[in-house]
Motif scaffolding. Structure first.
Motif, short mmCIF file in Angstrom:
data_model
loop_
_atom_site.label_atom_id
_atom_site.label_comp_id
_atom_site.label_asym_id
_atom_site.label_seq_id
_atom_site.Cartn_x
_atom_site.Cartn_y
_atom_site.Cartn_z
N LEU A 136 0.80 -1.23 0.00
CA LEU A 136 0.00 0.00 0.00
C LEU A 136 0.83 1.28 0.00
CD1 LEU A 136 -2.85 1.19 0.06
CD2 LEU A 136 -2.78 1.04 2.55
N MET A 140 0.74 3.84 -3.18
CA MET A 140 0.17 5.17 -2.99
C MET A 140 1.09 6.24 -3.56
SD MET A 140 -1.53 4.90 0.83
CE MET A 140 -2.07 6.60 0.83
N GLY A 144 -1.10 6.99 -6.57
CA GLY A 144 -2.04 7.81 -5.82
C GLY A 144 -3.06 6.95 -5.08
N ILE A 145 -4.16 7.57 -4.69
CA ILE A 145 -5.18 6.86 -3.91
C ILE A 145 -6.49 6.74 -4.68
CG2 ILE A 145 -4.20 7.55 -1.69
CD1 ILE A 145 -6.35 9.73 -1.53
N ASP A 146 -6.41 6.85 -6.00
CA ASP A 146 -7.63 6.73 -6.81
C ASP A 146 -7.96 5.27 -7.04
OD1 ASP A 146 -7.91 9.46 -6.92
OD2 ASP A 146 -6.66 9.66 -8.71
N LEU A 149 -5.25 2.33 -7.50
CA LEU A 149 -4.67 1.71 -6.31
C LEU A 149 -5.52 0.54 -5.84
CD1 LEU A 149 -2.72 1.72 -3.82
CD2 LEU A 149 -4.35 3.29 -2.75
N LYS A 150 -6.81 0.73 -5.79
CA LYS A 150 -7.70 -0.32 -5.29
C LYS A 150 -7.72 -1.52 -6.24
CE LYS A 150 -10.45 3.39 -3.30
NZ LYS A 150 -9.49 4.41 -3.73
N VAL A 222 -8.72 -2.03 1.76
CA VAL A 222 -8.33 -0.85 0.99
C VAL A 222 -9.32 0.29 1.20
CG1 VAL A 222 -8.03 0.04 -1.35
CG2 VAL A 222 -7.09 -2.18 -0.74
N GLU A 223 -10.61 -0.02 1.25
CA GLU A 223 -11.60 1.03 1.45
C GLU A 223 -11.53 1.61 2.87
OE1 GLU A 223 -15.13 -0.17 -1.72
OE2 GLU A 223 -15.36 -0.68 0.41
N ALA A 226 -8.16 4.02 2.23
CA ALA A 226 -8.07 5.04 1.19
C ALA A 226 -9.30 4.98 0.30
CB ALA A 226 -6.80 4.84 0.35
N SER A 227 -10.38 5.58 0.75
CA SER A 227 -11.59 5.59 -0.05
C SER A 227 -12.54 6.65 0.48
CB SER A 227 -12.26 4.22 -0.04
OG SER A 227 -13.43 4.23 -0.84
#
Length: 280
Positions: A136, A140, A144-146, A149-150, A222-223, A226-227
């Motif tokens: 992670l 990141m 990034g965290i868009d 990433l997920k 993940v959520e 970073a969500s």
């Protein structure tokens, strides 16, 4: 039950009675087994309700099952729950699809080619030992965290069990099956499509089920981190506002959806591999 047993002698055939044990068939207990699954969750629900009635525990700390059910119904009625659930399902299906394709290709390549296995398997084992959260921070910084990433993290979680089970399934095909294919003069494609892949389908499908389970777990993790939408975000949002009824409602939905996804794959497995039970 007695059945005659014929023994050839010099002057004829002698008939000797032979005892055959009767076959006892146990009645199907599908309903009984289904009922056996309920006592434990009902006991947990009862303990939860009793703990929520304790005057020493504030409702904000441990909401009652009734409060969680009301919150769940209200969020479903308002459409908020369905919006977050839709986002989570789209994410997990996208990441799982990428992981499924990559895992099958990698597992088949390592299973069929010793050279590919020698080159990739050690690196793959090292890659698989790093948990999803270990990647992670690096990802990141890179993506990034868009949504990218997920999708990457979810696909990694699904790829590992799928590739590993596919590789082991192909490696575990009995040698006698291969020999029969050679006797029948199968081409390479016929050997793969009629012998190798059907024989390895059971472990491959197990890998697919494990891959979907790991993808769903990775999605929630993940959520959480970073969500701004999804079931994991509902849990974080409820915790930040100290609304534990929202947290528990989201947890119930996460567990229920995970079980439903696994049951769906189990039904598909019955259709694909039902011939194994019929052949027994």
């Amino acid at each position: 039950m007695e059945q005659p047993l014929h023994i050839g002698l010099d002057r004829g055939v002698a008939v000797v009675p032979r005892f055959t044990a009767p076959r006892w068939r146990l009645p199907r207990l599908a309903v009984g087994r289904w009922l056996l699954a309920w006592p434990v969750p009902l006991a947990v629900l009862a303990l939860w309700w009793l703990a929520a009635q304790n005057e020493w525990i504030a409702p904000q700390v441990l909401p009652s099952p009734e409060a969680v059910a009301l919150t769940l119904a209200e969020s479903a009625r308002s459409g908020e729950l369905w919006a977050h659930l839709q986002v989570s399902l789209l994410r997990v299906l996208g990441g799982f699809g990428v992981g499924l394709a990559g895992g099958l290709l990698l597992g088949v390549a390592m299973g069929l080619s010793p050279t590919v296995k020698d080159y990739l398997y050690p690196t793959f084992k090292a890659f698989s030992q790093v948990p999803v959260l270990g990647w992670l921070p690096l990802l990141m910084l890179l993506v990034g965290i868009d949504e990218a990433l997920k999708i990457i993290l979810i696909s990694k979680a699904a790829l590992v069990p799928i590739a590993l089970n596919t590789y082991k399934g192909i490696q575990g095909v009995p040698t006698r099956y291969i020999e029969v294919g050679r006797v029948l003069r199968f081409s390479r494609w016929q050997m793969l499509s009629r012998v190798v892949f059907p024989a390895a389908l059971a472990p491959i499908w197990n890998g697919v089920r494990y891959g979907l389970t790991h993808a769903w777990l990775a999605l929630v993790v993940v959520e959480l981190l970073a969500s701004s939408e999804g079931l994991g975000y509902m849990i974080v949002f409820g915790r930040q506002l100290f609304q534990l009824d929202v947290v528990l409602a989201a947890v119930v939905v996460v567990g229920a959806v995970g079980v439903l996804l696994d049951k769906l794959l189990a039904l598909v497995e019955q259709r694909l591999l039902g011939w194994r039970k019929e052949g027994l």
